[in-house]
Design a protein around this motif. Structure first.
Motif, PDB file in Angstrom:
ATOM      1  N   ILE A 253       0.574  -1.014  -0.394  1.00 49.52           N
ATOM      2  CA  ILE A 253      -0.047   0.297  -0.185  1.00 49.52           C
ATOM      3  C   ILE A 253       0.926   0.905   0.219  1.00 49.52           C
ATOM      4  O   ILE A 253       1.030   2.374  -0.613  1.00 49.52           O
ATOM      5  N   ALA A 254       2.031   1.515   1.497  1.00 51.37           N
ATOM      6  CA  ALA A 254       2.828   2.384   1.134  1.00 51.37           C
ATOM      7  C   ALA A 254       3.368   3.035  -1.041  1.00 51.37           C
ATOM      8  O   ALA A 254       3.394   3.821  -0.274  1.00 51.37           O
ATOM      9  N   LYS A 255       3.364   1.526  -0.583  1.00 56.49           N
ATOM     10  CA  LYS A 255       4.374   1.868  -2.616  1.00 56.49           C
ATOM     11  C   LYS A 255       3.199   2.292  -3.623  1.00 56.49           C
ATOM     12  O   LYS A 255       3.556   3.180  -3.750  1.00 56.49           O
ATOM     13  N   VAL A 256       1.957   1.662  -3.394  1.00 56.58           N
ATOM     14  CA  VAL A 256       0.723   2.733  -4.205  1.00 56.58           C
ATOM     15  C   VAL A 256       0.673   4.059  -3.803  1.00 56.58           C
ATOM     16  O   VAL A 256       0.982   5.114  -4.940  1.00 56.58           O
ATOM     17  N   ARG A 257       0.496   4.593  -3.050  1.00 56.01           N
ATOM     18  CA  ARG A 257       0.302   5.922  -2.101  1.00 56.01           C
ATOM     19  C   ARG A 257       1.468   6.951  -2.948  1.00 56.01           C
ATOM     20  O   ARG A 257       1.442   8.000  -3.345  1.00 56.01           O
ATOM     21  N   ALA A 258       2.884   6.075  -2.546  1.00 52.01           N
ATOM     22  CA  ALA A 258       3.867   7.489  -3.188  1.00 52.01           C
ATOM     23  C   ALA A 258       3.546   6.750  -5.316  1.00 52.01           C
ATOM     24  O   ALA A 258       4.288   8.129  -5.156  1.00 52.01           O
ATOM     25  N   LEU A 259       4.150   5.985  -5.498  1.00 51.74           N
ATOM     26  CA  LEU A 259       3.284   6.180  -7.144  1.00 51.74           C
ATOM     27  C   LEU A 259       2.446   7.782  -7.286  1.00 51.74           C
ATOM     28  O   LEU A 259       2.081   7.942  -8.273  1.00 51.74           O
ATOM     29  N   ALA A 260       0.816   6.869  -6.843  1.00 52.01           N
ATOM     30  CA  ALA A 260       0.378   8.178  -7.024  1.00 52.01           C
ATOM     31  C   ALA A 260       0.187   9.404  -6.431  1.00 52.01           C
ATOM     32  O   ALA A 260      -0.290  10.397  -7.341  1.00 52.01           O
ATOM     33  N   GLY A 261       1.609   9.480  -5.340  1.00 52.57           N
ATOM     34  CA  GLY A 261       1.720  10.542  -4.659  1.00 52.57           C
ATOM     35  C   GLY A 261       0.843  11.224  -4.180  1.00 52.57           C
ATOM     36  O   GLY A 261       1.492  12.565  -3.680  1.00 52.57           O
ATOM     37  N   ALA A 262       0.300  11.164  -3.405  1.00 52.48           N
ATOM     38  CA  ALA A 262      -0.297  11.317  -2.046  1.00 52.48           C
ATOM     39  C   ALA A 262      -0.805   9.880  -1.137  1.00 52.48           C
ATOM     40  O   ALA A 262      -0.949   8.822  -1.867  1.00 52.48           O
ATOM     41  N   ASP A 263      -1.477  10.414  -0.209  1.00 53.64           N
ATOM     42  CA  ASP A 263      -1.737   9.312   0.869  1.00 53.64           C
ATOM     43  C   ASP A 263      -3.226   8.718   0.618  1.00 53.64           C
ATOM     44  O   ASP A 263      -3.904   9.560   1.367  1.00 53.64           O
ATOM     45  N   TYR A 264      -3.832   8.925  -0.388  1.00 50.25           N
ATOM     46  CA  TYR A 264      -5.067   8.567  -0.915  1.00 50.25           C
ATOM     47  C   TYR A 264      -5.124   7.591  -0.216  1.00 50.25           C
ATOM     48  O   TYR A 264      -4.717   6.556   0.296  1.00 50.25           O
ATOM     49  N   PRO A 265      -6.741   6.754   0.220  1.00 52.54           N
ATOM     50  CA  PRO A 265      -7.590   5.678   0.613  1.00 52.54           C
ATOM     51  C   PRO A 265      -7.373   4.567  -0.251  1.00 52.54           C
ATOM     52  O   PRO A 265      -7.337   4.885  -1.532  1.00 52.54           O
ATOM     53  N   VAL A 266      -6.640   3.960   0.301  1.00 53.20           N
ATOM     54  CA  VAL A 266      -5.851   2.677  -0.562  1.00 53.20           C
ATOM     55  C   VAL A 266      -6.809   0.664  -0.041  1.00 53.20           C
ATOM     56  O   VAL A 266      -6.623   0.987   1.022  1.00 53.20           O
ATOM     57  N   ILE A 267      -7.840   0.218  -1.243  1.00 50.41           N
ATOM     58  CA  ILE A 267      -7.470  -0.953  -0.913  1.00 50.41           C
ATOM     59  C   ILE A 267      -6.781  -2.083  -1.262  1.00 50.41           C
ATOM     60  O   ILE A 267      -6.472  -1.697  -2.910  1.00 50.41           O
ATOM     61  N   ARG A 268      -5.599  -2.478  -1.076  1.00 46.77           N
ATOM     62  CA  ARG A 268      -5.133  -4.108  -1.175  1.00 46.77           C
ATOM     63  C   ARG A 268      -6.077  -5.040  -1.528  1.00 46.77           C
ATOM     64  O   ARG A 268      -6.114  -5.764  -0.398  1.00 46.77           O
ATOM     65  N   ILE A 269      -5.882  -5.383  -2.289  1.00 49.56           N
ATOM     66  CA  ILE A 269      -6.450  -6.527  -2.203  1.00 49.56           C
ATOM     67  C   ILE A 269      -5.658  -8.083  -3.285  1.00 49.56           C
ATOM     68  O   ILE A 269      -5.046  -8.488  -4.314  1.00 49.56           O
ATOM     69  N   MET A 270      -5.771  -9.380  -2.551  1.00 55.34           N
ATOM     70  CA  MET A 270      -5.411 -10.295  -4.253  1.00 55.34           C
ATOM     71  C   MET A 270      -6.611 -11.585  -4.315  1.00 55.34           C
ATOM     72  O   MET A 270      -7.060 -12.361  -3.454  1.00 55.34           O
ATOM     73  N   PRO A 271      -7.160 -11.406  -5.295  1.00 57.11           N
ATOM     74  CA  PRO A 271      -8.680 -12.451  -5.939  1.00 57.11           C
ATOM     75  C   PRO A 271      -7.064 -13.024  -6.466  1.00 57.11           C
ATOM     76  O   PRO A 271      -5.424 -12.895  -6.651  1.00 57.11           O
TER      77      PRO A 271
END
Length: 267
Positions: free
Chosen positions: A102-120
């Motif tokens: 999640i931390a990397k997703v936020r870093a790549l997106a540029g801000a501390d956006y709400p993120v749900i990480r899933i593994m389907p």
């Protein structure tokens, strides 16, 4: 539960989740994008949603599924970063990139956006999937309810702390391939014993399906279920002995560990 849901990427997994969502919520609320525009348009027509550009999804959707592989998510979020930064309405990102925290997703997106990480996993395509998930503290109750409602027809959802998701992925995400190898081998064994190929495969698949359902619904330990099939001096215990001689369980354990290590490396 209202809200527009966008999908960036509608390949095998993204498409399966979009189909599941269309069975749970109003399909008209689904917005699909893919680098293969024709694929997004075809799925939108099938489901009753609509195809759009990445920009349109990023500008308007309440929840956005990042249906791309780990090696592609960086480029996608780089494209979306200025669009998301300009948003004045709330949104939630849902990442299914294996190994990407999640931390990397936020870093790549540029801000501390709400993120749900899933593994389907692939059985979501028939409504029998296993979806592991964790989320940031700023995911609202409304967004979480939308997420759970949208994927209700995909299979089971289970919250799991992020530090365990890679291990869970090795079982649930990689596991279908291991089971498929087992199914193929069971069918081959049946053919070797004289069964027609189609019947051998049907018998093997139904047996695995039923055994899994029995384990889930009974709550009994797999060892106890195995013992119940192994009559003294019978054919099943001889087969079990053969698998043990070939290190069957050890091979499966090693496969899960290797898959887990590779998943962590992807991030």
């Amino acid at each position: 539960m209202k809200g527009t849901i966008g999908f960036f990427g509608v390949g095998n997994m993204g498409g399966a989740l979009a189909r599941a969502a269309a069975r749970s919520i109003d399909p008209a609320s689904l917005v699909l994008a893919d680098r293969d525009t024709a694929r997004a348009e075809a799925l939108a027509a099938e489901l009753g949603g609509r195809a759009a550009s990445n920009r349109e999804i990023a500008e308007t959707c309440d929840m956005m599924f990042l249906g791309v592989k780990p090696q592609v998510i960086g480029a996608l979020l780089e494209e979306l970063k200025p669009i998301l930064a300009a948003r004045t309405t709330p949104f939630t990102l849902v990442s299914m990139a294996a190994g990407v925290q999640i931390a990397k997703v936020r870093a790549l997106a540029g801000a501390d956006y709400p993120v749900i990480r899933i593994m389907p996993n692939t059985p979501v395509s028939v409504g029998q999937g296993m979806i592991l998930y964790d989320h940031t503290g700023n995911v609202t109750g409304e967004a979480l309810a939308l997420f759970q409602t949208a994927l209700a027809q995909a299979g089971r959802l289970d919250p799991l702390p992020e530090h365990l998701i890679d291990a869970g992925c090795a079982v649930t995400g990689c596991g279908p391939a291991f089971v498929d190898l087992f199914l193929e081998a069971l069918a081959d064994g049946g053919v070797l014993c004289g069964l027609p190929r189609d019947k051998a495969l049907t018998y093997a698949a139904q047996m695995v399906l039923g055994s899994a359902a029995l384990a889930l619904e009974s709550g009994r330990h797999p060892g106890a279920l195995k013992d119940a099939v192994c009559s003294p001096g019978g054919s099943t215990i001889v087969g079990v002995q053969t698998l043990e001689q070939r290190a069957f369980r050890s091979a499966v354990i090693d496969a899960v560990v290797a898959a887990c290590e590779k998943t962590k490396a992807l991030g």
